[in-house]
Write an enzyme that holds these catalytic residues in place. Structure first.
Site, PDB file in Angstrom:
ATOM      1  N   GLU A  41       0.701  -1.375   0.088  1.00 30.90           N
ATOM      2  CA  GLU A  41      -0.061   0.170   0.036  1.00 30.90           C
ATOM      3  C   GLU A  41       0.923   1.163  -0.059  1.00 30.90           C
ATOM      4  OE1 GLU A  41      -2.972   0.283  -0.751  1.00 30.90           O
ATOM      5  OE2 GLU A  41      -3.614  -1.435  -0.905  1.00 30.90           O
ATOM      6  N   TYR A 124      -6.574   6.937   3.725  1.00 27.96           N
ATOM      7  CA  TYR A 124      -6.723   5.934   2.704  1.00 27.96           C
ATOM      8  C   TYR A 124      -6.115   4.716   2.740  1.00 27.96           C
ATOM      9  CZ  TYR A 124      -6.027   2.629  -1.224  1.00 27.96           C
ATOM     10  OH  TYR A 124      -6.088   1.606  -1.985  1.00 27.96           O
ATOM     11  N   ASP A 142      -9.753   4.816  -3.251  1.00 27.30           N
ATOM     12  CA  ASP A 142      -8.765   5.271  -4.384  1.00 27.30           C
ATOM     13  C   ASP A 142      -9.242   5.548  -5.630  1.00 27.30           C
ATOM     14  OD1 ASP A 142      -9.384   2.705  -5.521  1.00 27.30           O
ATOM     15  OD2 ASP A 142      -7.505   1.731  -5.637  1.00 27.30           O
ATOM     16  N   CYS A 194     -13.882  -1.515 -15.641  1.00 27.85           N
ATOM     17  CA  CYS A 194     -14.416  -0.161 -15.512  1.00 27.85           C
ATOM     18  C   CYS A 194     -13.316   0.962 -15.623  1.00 27.85           C
ATOM     19  CB  CYS A 194     -14.857   0.028 -13.975  1.00 27.85           C
ATOM     20  SG  CYS A 194     -16.049   1.594 -13.998  1.00 27.85           S
ATOM     21  N   CYS A 201     -18.415  -2.967 -20.306  1.00 30.27           N
ATOM     22  CA  CYS A 201     -19.556  -2.960 -19.489  1.00 30.27           C
ATOM     23  C   CYS A 201     -20.137  -4.351 -20.034  1.00 30.27           C
ATOM     24  CB  CYS A 201     -20.659  -1.866 -19.817  1.00 30.27           C
ATOM     25  SG  CYS A 201     -19.805  -0.325 -19.525  1.00 30.27           S
ATOM     26  N   CYS A 204     -19.213  -6.716 -17.168  1.00 27.16           N
ATOM     27  CA  CYS A 204     -19.072  -6.192 -15.955  1.00 27.16           C
ATOM     28  C   CYS A 204     -20.431  -6.683 -14.845  1.00 27.16           C
ATOM     29  CB  CYS A 204     -19.195  -4.676 -15.778  1.00 27.16           C
ATOM     30  SG  CYS A 204     -19.516  -4.073 -14.331  1.00 27.16           S
ATOM     31  N   CYS A 210     -26.098  -0.523 -13.347  1.00 27.19           N
ATOM     32  CA  CYS A 210     -25.039   0.684 -13.370  1.00 27.19           C
ATOM     33  C   CYS A 210     -25.871   2.071 -13.845  1.00 27.19           C
ATOM     34  CB  CYS A 210     -23.825   0.186 -14.115  1.00 27.19           C
ATOM     35  SG  CYS A 210     -22.816   1.713 -14.464  1.00 27.19           S
TER      36      CYS A 210
HETATM   37 FE1  SF4 Z   1     -18.352   0.510 -15.180  1.00 27.97          FE
HETATM   38 FE2  SF4 Z   1     -20.874   0.469 -15.150  1.00 27.97          FE
HETATM   39 FE3  SF4 Z   1     -19.713  -0.170 -17.335  1.00 27.97          FE
HETATM   40 FE4  SF4 Z   1     -19.465  -1.680 -14.985  1.00 27.97          FE
HETATM   41  S1  SF4 Z   1     -21.293  -1.222 -16.174  1.00 27.97           S
HETATM   42  S2  SF4 Z   1     -17.891  -1.233 -16.537  1.00 27.97           S
HETATM   43  S3  SF4 Z   1     -19.595  -0.042 -13.551  1.00 27.97           S
HETATM   44  S4  SF4 Z   1     -19.563   1.712 -16.134  1.00 27.97           S
END
Ligand code: SF4
Length: 352
Positions: A41, A124, A142, A194, A201, A204, A210
């Site tokens: 870290e 942090y 972060d 992301c 996406c 994801c 999202c």
């Molecule tokens: Fe990022 Fe949303 Fe796309 Fe997932 S769906 S990669 S959180 S923008």
């Protein structure tokens, strides 16, 4: 994915399958080593994972435990750190290791508040260590976590103001059972899917919930205030050689820019460290006092300014006495001495 999906379980399920393999991460069946988590870290503060990996591995080989690091010579640690930048981190690393070894019996404290009291550990880092090393209910934020949460909730307030909203959203999400994995899962999501540009996406775990994706805003968040251009400084390096081919270097004071590091004497860009050499060797025009202006010009970008250095060179006159805090060093030893990157650039520009 149905809109009622729980973002925490969806993310943790994804993390169980897709966690990045990083040298400081323990396998899931083994408790994390707080020394490894802390060291990584500190190194990762303002430095990329790719850059940190070899340094982390080198440090574990040289200093396998916090006690070994605490017992190391300052110069050995600074030399091992050379090239990672932000050298105050290395000095605080040593201070912290010595405090842990000498007054905490080699054990890191396990709460965010106690960690925050240690040298080099800000909010942090304290939260990250508490969550990752000790599975405490802490919520580090972060750059990656900031981005994924700004997108998940389509937070359109620009940076830095959006940080307050991100922090509140993050704290509300942290699960009681796996806070460390949750923080690391968000870091991994931000680093692999992301991403700042062209987020993936389709892969994801949050694609169905999202808000930024639904609004077509993903790539634009978090919003940033327009960047101010970096100030530009210029300076002169004095490359002074003796009859043995050694070059004069100045050990900077511990505090301040490049604190504690060996640098070529210089003027004009950091007033606290202006060199006495032009005065000692005569301060007339370069061509009149034995200095030769080299063609070499070095450009280096620090966090807060850009620097352009020109180089003047000469040999030391008979009877020259080096000033305090200066040493002679042969260029063969530059690689192993703790020269910061900007000075290695100067050496390369002069020697090659
Ligand atoms: Fe990022 Fe949303 Fe796309 Fe997932 S769906 S990669 S959180 S923008």
């Amino acid at each position: 994915m149905p809109a009622t999906v729980d973002p925490v379980s969806a993310l943790l399920d994804w993390y169980d399958e897709n966690a990045r393999s990083l040298p400081w991460r323990a396998p899931r069946t083994i408790a994390p080593d707080p020394y490894h988590v802390w060291l990584s870290e500190i190194m990762l503060q303002q430095t990329t994972v790719t850059t940190v990996k070899p340094y982390f591995e080198k440090f574990l080989t040289l200093f396998p435990t916090v006690e070994a690091l605490a017992a190391a010579q300052d110069d050995a640690v600074m030399a091992a750190w050379a090239g990672l930048g932000y050298y105050s981190r290395a000095r605080n690393l040593l201070k912290c290791a010595r405090l842990i070894a000498n007054t905490h019996a080699g054990r890191f404290p396990d709460t965010e508040a106690e960690l925050l009291g240690l040298p080099g550990i800000g909010p942090y880092t304290a939260a990250a260590i508490a969550a990752i090393a000790f599975n405490r209910q802490a919520a580090p934020v972060d750059g990656n976590i900031e981005r994924v949460l700004a997108r998940l909730y389509a937070l359109e307030t620009p940076l830095p103001e959006v940080k307050v909203q991100v922090k509140a959203k993050n704290e509300a999400l942290v699960p009681q059972d796996r806070p460390g994995d949750f923080a690391q899962a968000m870091m991994d999501l931000g680093a692999t899917l992301c991403t700042p540009k062209r987020p993936n996406c389709l892969l994801c775990p949050w694609q169905g919930i999202c808000a930024a994706r639904k609004k077509g805003l993903a790539e634009t968040l978090p919003k940033r205030a327009p960047k101010k251009p970096k100030p530009h400084r210029t300076g002169t390096i004095y490359w002074l050689e003796n009859a043995k081919g050694e070059v004069l270097l100045h050990r900077r004071p511990d505090k301040g820019l490049l604190g504690g590091m060996l640098c070529f004497p210089s003027n004009g860009w950091d007033a606290a460290n202006d060199s006495p050499l032009p005065t000692l060797l005569g301060n007339r025009q370069a061509s009149q006092n034995g200095w030769t202006q080299l063609e070499a010009e070095v450009v280096h970008v620090f966090t807060h300014f850009r620097l352009t250095l020109n180089v003047q060179a000469r040999t030391a006159p008979k009877g020259f006495r080096k000033p305090a805090d200066h040493i002679w060093l042969h260029p063969r030893a530059f690689d192993t001495a703790a020269l910061p990157s900007v000075m290695m650039k100067v050496a390369k520009a002069v020697l090659f």
